[in-house]
Motif scaffolding. Structure first.
Motif, short mmCIF file in Angstrom:
data_model
loop_
_atom_site.label_atom_id
_atom_site.label_comp_id
_atom_site.label_asym_id
_atom_site.label_seq_id
_atom_site.Cartn_x
_atom_site.Cartn_y
_atom_site.Cartn_z
N UNK A 93 0.84 -1.20 0.00
CA UNK A 93 0.00 0.00 0.00
C UNK A 93 0.87 1.25 0.00
N UNK A 94 1.92 1.24 0.83
CA UNK A 94 2.81 2.39 0.93
C UNK A 94 3.54 2.64 -0.39
N UNK A 95 4.08 1.60 -0.97
CA UNK A 95 4.84 1.70 -2.22
C UNK A 95 3.98 2.25 -3.36
N UNK A 96 2.70 1.89 -3.37
CA UNK A 96 1.81 2.26 -4.47
C UNK A 96 0.85 3.38 -4.12
N UNK A 97 1.05 4.03 -2.98
CA UNK A 97 0.25 5.18 -2.57
C UNK A 97 -1.24 4.84 -2.43
N UNK A 98 -1.52 3.61 -2.01
CA UNK A 98 -2.91 3.16 -1.89
C UNK A 98 -3.65 3.90 -0.78
N UNK A 99 -2.98 4.21 0.30
CA UNK A 99 -3.67 4.89 1.40
C UNK A 99 -4.16 6.28 0.99
N UNK A 100 -3.39 6.97 0.19
CA UNK A 100 -3.84 8.28 -0.33
C UNK A 100 -5.03 8.08 -1.27
N UNK A 101 -4.95 7.05 -2.09
CA UNK A 101 -6.06 6.73 -3.00
C UNK A 101 -7.34 6.46 -2.20
N UNK A 102 -7.21 5.66 -1.15
CA UNK A 102 -8.39 5.34 -0.33
C UNK A 102 -8.93 6.59 0.35
N UNK A 103 -8.06 7.47 0.76
CA UNK A 103 -8.48 8.73 1.36
C UNK A 103 -9.25 9.57 0.34
N UNK A 104 -8.69 9.70 -0.86
CA UNK A 104 -9.31 10.51 -1.91
C UNK A 104 -10.64 9.92 -2.40
N UNK A 105 -10.74 8.60 -2.39
CA UNK A 105 -11.93 7.93 -2.93
C UNK A 105 -12.83 7.35 -1.84
N UNK A 106 -12.67 7.84 -0.64
CA UNK A 106 -13.45 7.32 0.49
C UNK A 106 -14.96 7.37 0.23
N UNK A 107 -15.45 8.50 -0.23
CA UNK A 107 -16.91 8.66 -0.40
C UNK A 107 -17.53 7.56 -1.26
N UNK A 108 -17.04 7.32 -2.48
CA UNK A 108 -17.69 6.26 -3.26
C UNK A 108 -17.33 4.85 -2.80
N UNK A 109 -16.13 4.65 -2.29
CA UNK A 109 -15.69 3.29 -1.95
C UNK A 109 -16.26 2.76 -0.64
N UNK A 110 -16.45 3.61 0.36
CA UNK A 110 -16.85 3.08 1.66
C UNK A 110 -18.25 2.48 1.67
N UNK A 111 -19.01 2.72 0.61
CA UNK A 111 -20.36 2.15 0.52
C UNK A 111 -20.37 0.80 -0.20
N UNK A 112 -19.21 0.37 -0.69
CA UNK A 112 -19.12 -0.87 -1.46
C UNK A 112 -18.74 -2.05 -0.56
N UNK A 113 -18.92 -3.25 -1.09
CA UNK A 113 -18.57 -4.45 -0.35
C UNK A 113 -17.07 -4.71 -0.39
N UNK A 114 -16.61 -5.57 0.49
CA UNK A 114 -15.18 -5.87 0.62
C UNK A 114 -14.58 -6.39 -0.68
N UNK A 115 -15.29 -7.28 -1.36
CA UNK A 115 -14.77 -7.84 -2.62
C UNK A 115 -14.55 -6.78 -3.67
N UNK A 116 -15.50 -5.88 -3.80
CA UNK A 116 -15.38 -4.79 -4.77
C UNK A 116 -14.19 -3.91 -4.42
N UNK A 117 -14.03 -3.59 -3.14
CA UNK A 117 -12.95 -2.71 -2.71
C UNK A 117 -11.58 -3.33 -3.00
N UNK A 118 -11.42 -4.61 -2.67
CA UNK A 118 -10.14 -5.28 -2.93
C UNK A 118 -9.87 -5.34 -4.43
N UNK A 119 -10.89 -5.63 -5.22
CA UNK A 119 -10.71 -5.64 -6.68
C UNK A 119 -10.28 -4.25 -7.17
N UNK A 120 -10.88 -3.21 -6.60
CA UNK A 120 -10.54 -1.85 -6.99
C UNK A 120 -9.10 -1.51 -6.60
#
Length: 70
Positions: free
Chosen positions: A30-57
């Motif tokens: 996550x750190x190497x690929x800046x995933x935590x920043x991505x999750x922060x930026x995309x929190x609104x649409x992603x937090x309403x999705x299921x775990x499988x969708x989020x991991x795929x994303x």
């Protein structure tokens, strides 16, 4: 701990479980690929999705980063 922090922790846990890796390995990826920043930026649409969708994303985001940056 705020909602976004809890969401990031949830994503990290789901990712490590799906890929059968340690929390440390998942965090490093996550750190190497800046995933935590991505999750922060995309929190609104992603937090309403299921775990499988989020991991795929997240997988798709990491693939994109690797293709873009070699």
């Amino acid at each position: 701990m705020g909602s976004i922090s809890l969401f990031k922790t949830f994503c990290l846990e789901q990712y490590k479980e799906r890929h059968h890796i340690s929390g440390k390995e998942a965090f490093q990826l996550f750190d190497k690929n800046d995933v935590l920043s991505y999750l922060n930026d995309c929190y609104e649409p992603l937090h309403t999705q299921g775990a499988g969708y989020i991991v795929d994303d997240i997988d798709e985001f990491i693939r994109y980063k690797k293709e873009k940056h070699g």
